[in-house]
Design an enzyme around this catalytic site. Structure first.
Site: not given
Length: 491
Positions: A74, A149, A173
């Site tokens: 990420k 996210s 997330s």
């Protein structure tokens, strides 16, 4: 390579049926076929081809499952010398001169970072629709959200590009996207994986997590990443060791399971039916499973508490993103104008809204009314959850109340007060408020879309979560599932 688990990939490397260079070539070929998903920020094809060639000449260590393991991180994990943007315009040109602890562990074990994955800007968003690079699309249906996210990482694992990807989990997330994408998403006990070098959102809630396609693979990765780190003030030493070695579905049969009766009754008929089928199958193998009550007022307060605490912490954590200390600068006549112009230009509307709410909660007049009150309610929620774990080993929760929603129904939507109190989609926040281990695995498919179940245990009982999740995976029979190329389930 797209269906290979970490365990299988390691076996192929040991028997010389595949080489690191072949792994990388297959991964990038696969990625090229999934560009429509818009899951990446940075791809490192040329760099990793050189690295893979060097690994081709090394002996594969029998006990190193991370060797030549391809993965994406990420884009809020600092990677030295590699652009790290957190999917925000204000950091679009930021290249760190330091490395996060987690990516460094992976590097030391000769894993191969293929690139950085897209996320909701600065980790703030639950849909995968707020990255600087645009919407991240669900690989099962391109018209639906992935959740966020950690959207890009989830998509890349679900599409079979890589068997493992890093994410972070502040509210849900990792675990919510895992449910929407039909994969395994794990958030460990708070502090067991170092956050050094991970861009903060809300430090009292932030946890490094990750995605795999099997429970076995999740346990394998945790054996390497669960390390105490003195560079992280919140880092804790694990009380357990050998998660993969001690992985046992039969051990889970000695545990007491529970689920929330009030949340279960709110679910729609089809999804509730899938959960009830699982509960019946657990009882058939002599698992004790009980429907329990949880204070309704605390469940209705979940999202409000999360919003006040996380938004307030975000304002403090990201105060240096002002165009002066960090971030792309937009000039002005005074330093105040520079800050105003840089932030106006650099942040998206979702981030700005959260900063405004967080700042409001931290003003002198509102700290007692909002921020301190939210922390007190958090304590009540944690105490109620602790009471559950004092009696039961495992708490099962729905990962979401529906299959992944259509993108068209989500964009620019503002939640109403009634929707805020519809707490089923907020239940995973419990794991962040308490800091307990929490793992989402696939449960079933409805309308050709995956739905997930979330497995929880008390803090530091991560092994129990793995064991119970393995049992459920065996019962359900969904393992190492890969979405059809480019979301071709649907027109």
């Amino acid at each position: 390579m797209k269906y290979y688990s970490i365990k299988k990939l390691h076996q192929l490397l040991l028997t010389k049926k595949i080489t690191p260079s072949r792994i990388i070539k297959d991964a990038f070929t696969n990625l090229a076929q999934h560009q429509i998903l818009n899951a990446t920020v940075t791809e490192l094809a040329a760099e990793v081809a050189i690295l893979a060639k060097k690994l081709d000449d090394l002996v594969v260590p029998k006990d190193n499952y991370l060797f030549a393991l391809p993965y994406f991180a990420k884009d809020n994990f600092a990677t030295k010398g590699i652009k790290t943007t957190a999917s925000s315009k204000i950091l679009e040109n930021f290249v760190p001169n330091y490395e996060s602890t987690v990516t460094n562990i992976l590097k030391e074990h000769h894993s191969i970072l293929l690139g950085k994955s897209a996320l909701d800007e600065l980790g703030m968003g639950g849909h995968g629709l707020y990255a600087l690079t645009g919407d991240v699309l669900n690989p099962w249906d391109l018209t639906r959200i992935t959740g966020g996210s950690s959207s890009g990482s989830a998509v890349l694992v679900a599409a079979g590009v890589v068997p493992f990807a890093l994410g972070t989990d502040t509210g849900d997330s990792v675990r919510k996207p895992a449910g929407y994408c039909g994969i395994v998403g794990f958030k460990p006990t708070y502090g067991l994986i170092s956050r050094y070098g991970v861009f903060p959102y809300a430090p009292s809630l932030d946890t490094v997590g990750y995605f795999t396609r099997t429970v076995e693979d999740s346990a394998i990765v945790f054996d390497y990443l669960a390390q105490e780190d003195h560079q992280d003030a919140t880092s804790l030493k694990s009380k357990e060791y050998g998660y993969f070695k001690n992985l046992s579905s039969s051990a889970a049969k000695k545990q007491k399971f529970a689920y929330l009766k009030n949340a279960h009754l709110i679910l729609g008929d089809e999804i509730r039916g899938q959960f009830e089928q699982l509960y019946d199958k657990l009882k058939a193998v002599e698992i004790s499973i009980t429907a329990i009550d949880f204070p309704e007022d605390l469940l209705k307060a979940l999202m409000s508490v999360y919003m006040v605490i996380s938004f307030a912490e975000a304002v403090s954590s990201n105060s240096m993103l002002d165009g002066i200390n960090f971030g792309t600068r937009v000039e002005g006549d005074t330093y105040q104008e520079v800050m105003m112009n840089s932030r106006t230009n650099g942040f998206g509307h979702v981030v700005k809204r959260r900063y405004v709410i967080g700042s409001y909660a931290l003003t002198k007049d509102n700290q007692t009314l909002l921020f301190l009150k939210a922390k007190r309610v958090r304590r009540l929620i944690v105490d109620a959850l602790a009471a559950v774990f004092a009696e039961y080993d495992i708490l099962l929760l729905p990962a979401a109340s529906t299959i992944a929603p259509k993108i068209s129904t989500i964009k620019d939507k503002i939640l109403t007060e009634d929707e805020l109190e519809n707490y089923v989609d907020d239940l995973l926040v419990l794991g962040n408020l308490m800091g307990n281990p929490s793992l989402t695995i696939p449960l079933a498919f409805l309308e050709k879309m995956p739905i997930g179940i979330n497995v929880n245990a008390a803090p530091f009982a991560d092994q129990k979560v793995f064991n119970a999740s393995l049992l459920i995976e065996e019962i359900v029979g969904i393992k190492n599932k890969v979405a059809p190329q480019g979301g071709k389930n649907h027109g």
